[in-house]
Design a protein around this motif. Structure first.
Motif, PDB file in Angstrom:
ATOM      1  N   TYR A 125      14.051 -33.760 -53.169  1.00  0.00           N
ATOM      2  CA  TYR A 125      13.062 -34.741 -53.589  1.00  0.00           C
ATOM      3  C   TYR A 125      12.320 -34.272 -54.839  1.00  0.00           C
ATOM      4  O   TYR A 125      12.039 -35.064 -55.758  1.00  0.00           O
ATOM      5  N   TYR A 128      14.314 -35.038 -57.820  1.00  0.00           N
ATOM      6  CA  TYR A 128      14.165 -36.439 -58.208  1.00  0.00           C
ATOM      7  C   TYR A 128      12.866 -36.639 -58.993  1.00  0.00           C
ATOM      8  O   TYR A 128      12.845 -37.315 -60.038  1.00  0.00           O
ATOM      9  N   LEU A 129      11.763 -36.055 -58.506  1.00  0.00           N
ATOM     10  CA  LEU A 129      10.485 -36.215 -59.194  1.00  0.00           C
ATOM     11  C   LEU A 129      10.552 -35.661 -60.611  1.00  0.00           C
ATOM     12  O   LEU A 129      10.004 -36.254 -61.547  1.00  0.00           O
ATOM     13  N   GLN A 132      12.764 -38.268 -62.582  1.00  0.00           N
ATOM     14  CA  GLN A 132      12.616 -39.703 -62.319  1.00  0.00           C
ATOM     15  C   GLN A 132      12.524 -40.545 -63.593  1.00  0.00           C
ATOM     16  O   GLN A 132      12.971 -41.704 -63.604  1.00  0.00           O
ATOM     17  N   TRP A 135      15.808 -41.987 -64.539  1.00  0.00           N
ATOM     18  CA  TRP A 135      16.431 -42.976 -63.668  1.00  0.00           C
ATOM     19  C   TRP A 135      16.131 -44.406 -64.100  1.00  0.00           C
ATOM     20  O   TRP A 135      16.818 -45.338 -63.714  1.00  0.00           O
ATOM     21  N   TRP A 139      15.074 -48.111 -60.704  1.00  0.00           N
ATOM     22  CA  TRP A 139      15.211 -47.127 -59.629  1.00  0.00           C
ATOM     23  C   TRP A 139      13.842 -46.559 -59.242  1.00  0.00           C
ATOM     24  O   TRP A 139      13.579 -46.320 -58.054  1.00  0.00           O
ATOM     25  N   ARG A 140      12.963 -46.339 -60.215  1.00  0.00           N
ATOM     26  CA  ARG A 140      11.628 -45.813 -59.884  1.00  0.00           C
ATOM     27  C   ARG A 140      10.867 -46.794 -59.006  1.00  0.00           C
ATOM     28  O   ARG A 140      10.143 -46.399 -58.087  1.00  0.00           O
ATOM     29  N   ALA A 143      12.521 -46.659 -55.369  1.00  0.00           N
ATOM     30  CA  ALA A 143      12.308 -45.433 -54.598  1.00  0.00           C
ATOM     31  C   ALA A 143      10.960 -45.491 -53.876  1.00  0.00           C
ATOM     32  O   ALA A 143      10.039 -46.187 -54.294  1.00  0.00           O
TER      33      ALA A 143
END
Length: 201
Positions: A125, A128-129, A132, A135, A139-140, A143
């Motif tokens: 995770y 991902y942060l 982000q 993305w 997608w942000r 999520a």
């Protein structure tokens, strides 16, 4: 003659013996197993690049996972028949505290495995942060990171978990069916992490 073991697919497996749990709970083996689940059939050299470890070390841990039936050999995916390909032996793998509660070693192994899994999910995770922005807005927006509080008894919590699992499984199957039909645009691997447990202040 093909002596490779077929992948059972959706047939779930529950780990109930300490030897298999300890084999599975090694941090690098958990990472290798998770990578195989996501990436599909892979060789030791491919996995080494993905987990950033030496091929010889990855090969050793692949053999340990195979000894306990956690992974199986896959059909060769390249023209080099000498390459050894591996895949996860099951799509659904679980282990429960109740199966290991009778010995201190079992309790410790279960707790250590869960803690390692949580740490790896946390790392996923955080990655991902960190990424982000790349993305994109869609997608942000899609999520999510949420926290809920409910007053439940054990039976209600069991039912809640079963309903959540069934809902996620429905989306998994829909995604597989759509991809099989050629609808692949915009699809990515999506991690859904769920933790539900009682606590007191």
């Amino acid at each position: 003659m093909n002596d490779k073991q077929p992948k059972p697919g959706d047939e779930p497996r529950r780990i109930t013996d300490l030897g298999t749990l300890k084999a599975f709970g090694h941090p690098l083996r958990l990472k290798i197993y998770s990578t195989l689940r996501v990436a599909g059939p892979s060789t030791a050299s491919q996995l080494a690049g993905q987990v950033d470890e030496a091929v010889s070390l990855v090969s050793y841990h692949l053999r340990k996972l195979a000894e306990h039936g956690l992974i199986v050999e896959a059909d060769v995916q390249s023209e080099d028949a000498r390459e050894r390909w591996w895949q996860a032996a099951q799509d659904t793998l679980s282990f429960r505290h109740e199966d290991f509660k009778d010995t201190p070693e079992g309790v410790a192994a279960h707790a250590a495995t869960v803690r390692t899994l949580i740490a790896q999910r946390d790392e996923q995770y955080k990655t991902y942060l960190d990424q982000q922005a790349a993305w994109g807005a869609e997608w942000r927006k899609a999520a999510d990171q949420s926290d809920f509080l409910a007053r439940l008894n054990p039976a209600e919590l069991t039912r809640l978990n079963a309903e959540i699992h069934a809902l996620i499984k429905t989306y998994e199957e829909q995604g597989k069916a759509a991809e099989a039909a050629g609808d692949t645009a915009g699809r990515e691997n999506v991690a859904v992490h769920l933790a539900s447990f009682p606590f007191r202040l």
